[in-house]
Design a protein around this motif. Structure first.
Motif, PDB file in Angstrom:
ATOM      1  N   MET A   1       0.845  -1.198   0.000  1.00  0.00           N
ATOM      2  CA  MET A   1       0.000   0.000   0.000  1.00  0.00           C
ATOM      3  C   MET A   1       0.879   1.247   0.000  1.00  0.00           C
ATOM      4  N   THR A   2       0.618   2.155  -0.907  1.00  0.00           N
ATOM      5  CA  THR A   2       1.361   3.405  -1.001  1.00  0.00           C
ATOM      6  C   THR A   2       0.625   4.495  -0.225  1.00  0.00           C
ATOM      7  N   ARG A   3       1.296   5.061   0.774  1.00  0.00           N
ATOM      8  CA  ARG A   3       0.671   6.098   1.607  1.00  0.00           C
ATOM      9  C   ARG A   3       0.926   7.485   1.006  1.00  0.00           C
ATOM     10  N   ILE A   4       0.199   7.775  -0.048  1.00  0.00           N
ATOM     11  CA  ILE A   4       0.351   9.078  -0.702  1.00  0.00           C
ATOM     12  C   ILE A   4      -0.009  10.207   0.252  1.00  0.00           C
ATOM     13  N   THR A   5      -0.979   9.962   1.114  1.00  0.00           N
ATOM     14  CA  THR A   5      -1.417  11.000   2.049  1.00  0.00           C
ATOM     15  C   THR A   5      -0.329  11.394   3.042  1.00  0.00           C
TER      16      THR A   5
ATOM     17  N   SER B   1      -6.437   7.545   5.308  1.00  0.00           N
ATOM     18  CA  SER B   1      -5.275   6.669   5.159  1.00  0.00           C
ATOM     19  C   SER B   1      -5.626   5.335   4.520  1.00  0.00           C
ATOM     20  N   GLY B   2      -6.864   4.881   4.732  1.00  0.00           N
ATOM     21  CA  GLY B   2      -7.256   3.564   4.258  1.00  0.00           C
ATOM     22  C   GLY B   2      -6.833   2.454   5.188  1.00  0.00           C
ATOM     23  N   SER B   3      -6.414   2.815   6.413  1.00  0.00           N
ATOM     24  CA  SER B   3      -5.934   1.792   7.345  1.00  0.00           C
ATOM     25  C   SER B   3      -6.416   1.979   8.778  1.00  0.00           C
ATOM     26  N   THR B   4      -7.289   2.929   9.034  1.00  0.00           N
ATOM     27  CA  THR B   4      -7.744   3.220  10.391  1.00  0.00           C
ATOM     28  C   THR B   4      -8.325   1.972  11.060  1.00  0.00           C
ATOM     29  N   PRO B   5      -7.757   1.502  12.175  1.00  0.00           N
ATOM     30  CA  PRO B   5      -8.224   0.264  12.797  1.00  0.00           C
ATOM     31  C   PRO B   5      -9.717   0.262  13.139  1.00  0.00           C
ATOM     32  N   PHE B   6     -10.231   1.380  13.656  1.00  0.00           N
ATOM     33  CA  PHE B   6     -11.657   1.488  13.994  1.00  0.00           C
ATOM     34  C   PHE B   6     -12.526   1.135  12.789  1.00  0.00           C
ATOM     35  N   VAL B   7     -12.170   1.671  11.636  1.00  0.00           N
ATOM     36  CA  VAL B   7     -12.937   1.440  10.411  1.00  0.00           C
ATOM     37  C   VAL B   7     -12.663   0.049   9.856  1.00  0.00           C
TER      38      VAL B   7
ATOM     39  N   TYR C   1     -17.902  -1.989  -2.248  1.00  0.00           N
ATOM     40  CA  TYR C   1     -17.998  -0.820  -3.122  1.00  0.00           C
ATOM     41  C   TYR C   1     -17.000   0.239  -2.657  1.00  0.00           C
ATOM     42  N   PRO C   2     -15.711   0.043  -2.988  1.00  0.00           N
ATOM     43  CA  PRO C   2     -14.694   1.010  -2.557  1.00  0.00           C
ATOM     44  C   PRO C   2     -14.685   2.267  -3.415  1.00  0.00           C
ATOM     45  N   VAL C   3     -14.427   3.391  -2.780  1.00  0.00           N
ATOM     46  CA  VAL C   3     -14.203   4.656  -3.480  1.00  0.00           C
ATOM     47  C   VAL C   3     -12.811   5.136  -3.075  1.00  0.00           C
ATOM     48  N   GLU C   4     -11.916   5.229  -4.056  1.00  0.00           N
ATOM     49  CA  GLU C   4     -10.548   5.678  -3.813  1.00  0.00           C
ATOM     50  C   GLU C   4     -10.351   7.023  -4.502  1.00  0.00           C
ATOM     51  N   VAL C   5     -10.247   8.073  -3.708  1.00  0.00           N
ATOM     52  CA  VAL C   5     -10.075   9.433  -4.230  1.00  0.00           C
ATOM     53  C   VAL C   5      -8.665   9.885  -3.884  1.00  0.00           C
ATOM     54  N   ILE C   6      -7.792   9.896  -4.874  1.00  0.00           N
ATOM     55  CA  ILE C   6      -6.376  10.130  -4.625  1.00  0.00           C
ATOM     56  C   ILE C   6      -6.056  11.612  -4.846  1.00  0.00           C
ATOM     57  N   THR C   7      -6.059  12.357  -3.764  1.00  0.00           N
ATOM     58  CA  THR C   7      -5.875  13.804  -3.834  1.00  0.00           C
ATOM     59  C   THR C   7      -4.412  14.221  -3.738  1.00  0.00           C
ATOM     60  N   GLY C   8      -3.512  13.290  -3.458  1.00  0.00           N
ATOM     61  CA  GLY C   8      -2.085  13.594  -3.429  1.00  0.00           C
ATOM     62  C   GLY C   8      -1.617  14.099  -2.081  1.00  0.00           C
ATOM     63  N   PRO C   9      -0.327  14.414  -1.975  1.00  0.00           N
ATOM     64  CA  PRO C   9       0.230  14.918  -0.713  1.00  0.00           C
ATOM     65  C   PRO C   9      -0.483  16.192  -0.254  1.00  0.00           C
ATOM     66  N   GLU C  10      -0.583  16.345   1.056  1.00  0.00           N
ATOM     67  CA  GLU C  10      -1.248  17.517   1.606  1.00  0.00           C
ATOM     68  C   GLU C  10      -0.317  18.736   1.630  1.00  0.00           C
ATOM     69  N   PHE C  11      -0.886  19.917   1.686  1.00  0.00           N
ATOM     70  CA  PHE C  11      -0.110  21.157   1.738  1.00  0.00           C
ATOM     71  C   PHE C  11       0.785  21.167   2.981  1.00  0.00           C
ATOM     72  N   ILE C  12       0.216  20.778   4.111  1.00  0.00           N
ATOM     73  CA  ILE C  12       0.998  20.501   5.315  1.00  0.00           C
ATOM     74  C   ILE C  12       1.145  18.987   5.361  1.00  0.00           C
ATOM     75  N   THR C  13       2.344  18.492   5.300  1.00  0.00           N
ATOM     76  CA  THR C  13       2.575  17.057   5.163  1.00  0.00           C
ATOM     77  C   THR C  13       1.763  16.258   6.185  1.00  0.00           C
ATOM     78  N   GLY C  14       0.926  15.362   5.667  1.00  0.00           N
ATOM     79  CA  GLY C  14       0.147  14.468   6.518  1.00  0.00           C
ATOM     80  C   GLY C  14      -1.117  15.062   7.111  1.00  0.00           C
ATOM     81  N   SER C  15      -1.407  16.335   6.840  1.00  0.00           N
ATOM     82  CA  SER C  15      -2.594  16.977   7.428  1.00  0.00           C
ATOM     83  C   SER C  15      -3.814  16.689   6.565  1.00  0.00           C
TER      84      SER C  15
END
Length: 272
Positions: free
Chosen positions: A1-5, A137-143, A174-188
């Motif tokens: 898994m690539t963590r673009i976020t 992130s696509g990995s939140t344990p709660f979800v 029914y997954p929806v993957e919206v790849i918005t790219g790196p955030e303006f503030i890294t990881g925000s």
């Protein structure tokens, strides 16, 4: 898994930038969001179609989420009974830590692997319903654990994530993957990911309510009459659709029947 976020921002040395530079750069990044959503429209359409199918058959929809995305889902859900007159409980949001603590940033609750399923069980979740997980992130344990339990119990699942090939998407029918790219503030991910989530929630709820017959033409004919502003809007709506020219007459009819749609059905069935 690539963590673009989590990838580094396209911008650096932000503390040296002027207000004008910062707002221009943020606006540049925000402009990428609509394009990312456009790429995901086929996935969004498939998810909405399934939501409409479930709700049409008297099932329910549940969002489960944590952090910014979970809080945004709560805000979307609480608008629906007023805007569309849909009964409470048809569309729901389960927030890590509890929706009653919405204003608290209980980020540690996203690691709770039991709460989501416990809350769904309390709500008597069944295969008649659909559960949509929200996780930038696509990995939140709660979800993740909530969706796993849903699939184990033959409950239809969907998700909205912002990284490709995530473990949460793998648990979604029914997954929806919206790849918005790196955030303006890294990881925000409250920034572009949050903006994308809000736009998608609007798409899902609005399109679903239209398909369920809660809108006529382009009007909120089932809006709840909860304050003077909405009553006035509804009176004008009724006058426009019925041909009634007298404001007081239209208002009396509206208040007598409780909604624009019900008033139209009583006054002029041809408009329904």
């Amino acid at each position: 898994m690539t963590r673009i976020t989590e990838q580094s921002s396209r911008y650096d040395n932000l503390e040296t930038k002027s207000v004008e530079e910062l707002t221009r750069y943020i606006n540049q990044e925000d402009a990428r969001v609509a394009g990312a959503i456009k790429e995901a429209l086929p996935q969004i359409n498939a998810l909405i179609t399934q939501i409409v199918s479930k709700l049409s058959a008297h099932g329910r929809m549940f969002y489960i989420g944590a952090g910014s995305g979970g809080r945004l889902s709560v805000l979307d859900v609480i608008e629906l009974p007023t805007t569309y007159g849909v009964e409470p409980g048809r569309v729901n949001a389960i927030l890590a830590g509890g929706a009653d603590r919405l204003v608290e940033a209980l980020e540690e609750k996203e690691d709770d692997v039991n709460e989501a399923w416990a809350k769904l069980t309390e709500a008597n979740i069944s295969p008649a319903d659909i559960v949509v997980g929200i996780s930038a992130s696509g990995s939140t344990p709660f979800v993740l654990e909530g969706l796993k339990k849903c699939r184990e119990n033959q409950i239809t699942t969907g998700c909205i994530v912002s990284n490709p090939d995530s473990v949460i998407a793998a648990q979604a029918d029914y997954p929806v993957e919206v790849i918005t790219g790196p955030e303006f503030i890294t990881g925000s991910t409250r920034m572009k990911c949050g903006t994308a989530q809000k736009m998608i929630f609007d798409m899902i709820s609005t399109t679903t309510m239209i398909r369920l017959g809660r809108v006529q033409g382009n009007s909120m004919v089932n809006v709840k009459l909860i304050n003077d502003k909405i009553v006035d809007r509804a009176v004008l709506m009724l006058m426009n659709k019925s041909g009634i020219s007298n404001y007081a007459e239209a208002k009396t009819l509206l208040l007598q029947h409780g909604s624009v749609k019900a008033a139209l059905e009583a006054f002029a069935p041809k408009y329904i």
